[in-house]
Design a protein around this motif. Structure first.
Motif, short mmCIF file in Angstrom:
data_model
loop_
_atom_site.label_atom_id
_atom_site.label_comp_id
_atom_site.label_asym_id
_atom_site.label_seq_id
_atom_site.Cartn_x
_atom_site.Cartn_y
_atom_site.Cartn_z
N ALA A 38 -7.76 6.55 -10.24
CA ALA A 38 -8.54 6.78 -9.02
C ALA A 38 -8.46 5.58 -8.08
CB ALA A 38 -9.99 7.08 -9.37
N ALA A 39 -8.52 4.37 -8.64
CA ALA A 39 -8.41 3.17 -7.82
C ALA A 39 -7.03 3.07 -7.19
CB ALA A 39 -8.71 1.93 -8.66
N LEU A 40 -6.00 3.36 -7.97
CA LEU A 40 -4.64 3.32 -7.43
C LEU A 40 -4.42 4.42 -6.39
CD1 LEU A 40 -2.57 2.52 -10.63
CD2 LEU A 40 -2.92 1.04 -8.65
N ALA A 41 -5.00 5.59 -6.61
CA ALA A 41 -4.87 6.69 -5.64
C ALA A 41 -5.53 6.31 -4.31
CB ALA A 41 -5.49 7.97 -6.19
N ALA A 42 -6.70 5.69 -4.37
CA ALA A 42 -7.36 5.25 -3.14
C ALA A 42 -6.51 4.20 -2.42
CB ALA A 42 -8.74 4.69 -3.45
N PHE A 43 -5.90 3.31 -3.19
CA PHE A 43 -5.03 2.29 -2.61
C PHE A 43 -3.81 2.92 -1.95
CE2 PHE A 43 -1.36 -0.51 -3.07
CZ PHE A 43 -1.77 -1.58 -2.28
N VAL A 44 -3.20 3.89 -2.62
CA VAL A 44 -2.00 4.54 -2.08
C VAL A 44 -2.34 5.29 -0.79
CG1 VAL A 44 -0.32 6.39 -2.50
CG2 VAL A 44 -0.75 4.69 -4.25
N VAL A 45 -3.49 5.97 -0.77
CA VAL A 45 -3.89 6.67 0.45
C VAL A 45 -4.09 5.68 1.60
CG1 VAL A 45 -5.77 8.00 1.52
CG2 VAL A 45 -4.87 8.68 -0.71
#
Length: 93
Positions: A38-45
């Motif tokens: 979830a943290a990486l997904a937020a970063f990618v977005v």
């Protein structure tokens, strides 16, 4: 004195590196994988919106690459880490 560009760039670069390292380790070990994904997904977005929203074909390639990464992270968020993870081994005890 800051030149043109993003303020506090060194701080944000260090935080991004830390987030990517911790999120990657989380996924590799299978420990707190949903939180790491979830943290990486937020970063990618955020990175996609900030850096890859230009009209050039190169930016479009990076946008599509980030969408593929996001799809994999969303799968980990939805289904968890799997039976070979540290989380699963801890749950079996």
């Amino acid at each position: 004195m800051e030149a043109h560009g993003m303020p506090m760039a060194a701080l944000f670069c260090a935080l991004a590196a830390l987030l990517e390292a911790l999120g990657g380790i989380s996924l590799i070990l299978g420990y707190s994988t949903r939180w790491g994904a979830a943290a990486l997904a937020a970063f990618v977005v955020a990175a996609t919106i900030i850096f890859h929203s230009g009209p050039s074909s190169e930016e479009r390639i990076h946008l599509l690459k980030n969408l593929a990464i996001l799809g994999g992270l969303l799968q980990v968020i939805a289904f968890g880490s799997g039976e070979m993870s540290l989380e699963e081994k801890r749950m079996k005890r």
